[in-house]
Design an enzyme around this catalytic site. Sequence first.
Site, short mmCIF file in Angstrom:
data_model
loop_
_atom_site.label_atom_id
_atom_site.label_comp_id
_atom_site.label_asym_id
_atom_site.label_seq_id
_atom_site.Cartn_x
_atom_site.Cartn_y
_atom_site.Cartn_z
CE LYS A 21 -2.28 -1.10 3.84
NZ LYS A 21 -1.81 -2.47 4.06
CG MET A 63 -8.99 -3.88 14.55
SD MET A 63 -9.60 -2.58 15.62
CE MET A 63 -8.09 -1.86 16.20
N GLY A 97 -4.89 0.96 13.91
CA GLY A 97 -5.07 0.74 12.48
C GLY A 97 -5.00 2.02 11.66
S1 SF4 Z 1 2.33 2.84 7.32
FE1 SF4 Z 1 1.26 0.87 7.13
S2 SF4 Z 1 0.29 0.95 5.13
FE2 SF4 Z 1 1.89 2.53 5.12
S3 SF4 Z 1 3.70 1.49 4.30
FE3 SF4 Z 1 3.80 1.32 6.52
S4 SF4 Z 1 2.87 -0.68 6.94
FE4 SF4 Z 1 2.24 -0.11 4.87
#
Ligand code: SF4
Lengths: 116, 810
Positions: free
Chosen positions: B88, B347, B384
């Site tokens: 991501k 969670m 999260g």
């Molecule tokens: S903050 Fe989370 S989503 Fe973004 S690169 Fe790091 S692990 Fe991946």
Amino acid sequence: MATLSRRDFFSRFIPKASEPEVTSKETAGPKVAIIQGRFCLAYQNSFCSVCKERCPESGAIVSERGIPRIIADKCTGCNICHNVCPAPTNAILMTSPPENHSGATPTDTQPAHPFF
Amino acid sequence: MMNMNRRHFLKSTALAAAVAAAQQRANGNYENTELDAALASDGVKWDKAPCRFCGTGCHVRVGVKDNKVVAIQGEQLAEVNKGLLCVKGYHVGGILYGKDRLKEPMLRKNGKLEKITWDEAIEVIAKRVYDKPSEFAIYGSGQWTIPEGYAAQKFIKGGLSNNHIDPNARLCMASAVTGYLSTHGVDEPAGCYDDLDACDVMIMWGNNPAEMHPVLFSRVIDRRTKGEEVKLIDIGTRRTRTTEYSDEYLEFRPQSDLAIANGIAHLLIKNGTYDKEFVSKFCNFRKDTESPSLFGQASTFEEYSQLLEEYTPEHVEAISGVPADKIRMLGDLFGRRDIRITSLWCMGVNQHTRGTNMNRLLHGIHMLSGHFGKPGDAPTSLTGQPSACGTAREVGTLAHALPGGRIVAKDDHRADCEKLWNLPKGRINAKPGYHTMKMWEQFCTATDQGGDINTVWVQVTNPGHTLPHLKKHFQNKKNLKDKFLIVSEVYPTATTKLADLVLPAAMWVEKNGVFGNSERRTQQWFKMVDAPGNARDDCWMTIAVAHKLYEMGLEGMKDKNGNFIFNIVDESGSTVPVWEWKHYYDVNTDEQLYNEYREFTFMKHKDVAPYDELVKARGLRWPVVKKEDGKWHETPFRFMEFSDSYVEKGKGLQFYHSVTKDDKALIWFCPYEAATEEPDSEFPVWLCTGRVLEHWHTGSMTRRIPQLRNAMPHAYLEMNPEDAKEQGLSNGDIAIIETRRGKIELPVWLDGRGHPPRGSIFVPFFDENLLINELTLGDIDPISKEPDYKKCAAVVYKKGAPSPLSKSKG
Ligand code: SF4
Ligand code: SF4
Ligand code: SF4
């Protein structure tokens, strides 16, 4: 009842709910897939298994400790893994079948290296 | 050679992640000196920002050219991720450039959203507030930047005096908050990610970091690759990708994690292996009152031991299904002094009708065994969202809270805030506002039936997708003509579908911002590109509405001298009219709001760093304190003398906000209690919901990135192959899932990423077209008010087959 072929299932992931794929497909030819380790997320310990999950040929992509490897013998060159690989630089190269049965080039089989 | 690979990887990433988009640094007063060297000859300018997605809080380098983000790299200077990102993160730049970005304010007229001007939009909102200030609510999120959340907080609590502000974090980490509060007397983890580098054993409680916190998990996996020994124990309700890396997998019956934790405590006492010195020096005991409460009632070690008496390994096995000898294995591990144990949860523990209790028990076993207070010995909850800690918890944008760990129920806390905000005495309401679930229930209840929330303004989140039991908590709004839903968003979502007013928002590096990640790390970034069309900053929207109300004469928008409550000034100290968009970036509004907020953080020793320090750093962990050397120092380990300068010399460990005011933490006894809805003959399987690696939460951003969407196109049903066979279901078949609240059709994926045991199914929630939250339960933890998304009773059958329910219902 409409049964979809294994290939349909995996290329479109799951029918009906599927939306059209966004990237254009390359035409499949007499090729096999290889994973270029330097581009593959899993090789960087960044956890990815999309190619293995979506390959329709059972056993064509195996994974050990989270690192995928293509078994050239079993690969039909269908291109699905290439189409779905989410690495920033697509890590799957479609290439002519190798003489020997190695799914990866020697440099690509290095284990993931420590990062931290 | 290895490094070459790494560099090559990063370099190609930068090129490949190129997406369309222009460089205009909003506030060029600061220079990121360390990045000057990275300014490339190709005209791409690099700057730092935290990743927009998860609570891990990785830093990225953002490459900007011609007012567009054109490249993303992992930031090597960041301690959190040292250059690595997850899938991501590598694509984060793409979230700005989905084709359907919202660019104009839109008002619903005759059922259709129609374009209006910003002036009109601000007026519509101001009028809704003005007419019924006590029935106006803001629903925000852990993706609010700190200044955004702070402004919304001040607007509601200091301006409207109704306290109806709550973040989606209520759905996510509220139980972690109540767990920390009732244990340490103050919120947020004592440890940090460094614990992952030092632990010998890492226990993951209902947690799947390989998918949800991948970069964090890779820190541990990398240690293994280097040849270090780390034992990973996965205690979960289904096999996940994390299980593949784990040495032990203990599968428990949903809800019975409470019994497992109690089983460990039982053994520590039975075997005499608890840490007597630690307990006598640093702990008091607690148990719940008749009806659950945050601080319960005093208890004793003797009573605690006695209450644990029944949790023998065999009894725990009977409840949980985890073999007694595995419970003994856990008991033995905790009983050892020569190893360091880190527990991680997210969670699975928090979204639990006994989430507060489960948090307490995890803290309890670490305290009882003395696995606390040293690097590697830590009970740590993960978040999260990128700023669940920073904005929801620290700024206190919860219905009962005030900034910096204060609560509305306390006279002195309110007085404190009124003083800092220069408000007349008594402006802040002593009555907590509605928490998330109540807020939405009231909003979706007709006014003449007591639904006393009239207007909700949603900022930076997607409740029409994420609230449990969506019909009750969201969709019922549809038929209530007098209710009004305002949504600030970047893309059309399930929430904008019911919105009466949609406001196009700037996102991520289209605005200045500050986030706070899971390890108390505050992270700052600058605006790097312009938002598309007429999209504007959320913070500006709040200030613009507040100023409109000030012009209309609403008393709450004035401080005690009659001045506007948001006073942003220039260097000479004169007010800048930032409520006019053309002046919003004349000065750094973010910095001024942050500095104002910073004053609130000292009382509970959550001292966030000065803004200028954040500019230079890749995040700093609070408390950030100036020491004799004249430099600012962060605090990786809280309450521990070797790290935390607020601990008195010689104390070693000091819980300086102790509930019992004696510098001790509380060890709680909490019993195993059954789930509020368990499988029965009608609905025989457990339904669990959750996330996947490729999509972040509701997918409103990640589903617009082609690579991520191709990799994970839509939701699916994960079930045990044996169960599937019984129902005549095979891979790709469409199944119907039904709960007491609704039903949904989903394709079956067998032997995919996760492997649920028999009698249990899993559905990811990211898919807007397949809203599993129409089925989820919505029962809440009595203390944290956080709903349980991880368990309810369902029935599954093949599409076309007769419904098993029709038999019983006739
Ligand atoms: S903050 Fe989370 S989503 Fe973004 S690169 Fe790091 S692990 Fe991946
Ligand atoms: S190209 Fe080969 S490895 Fe890739 S999905 Fe098709 S069969 Fe599997
Ligand atoms: S899909 Fe691509 S990045 Fe993911 S494991 Fe396969 S080759 Fe690596």
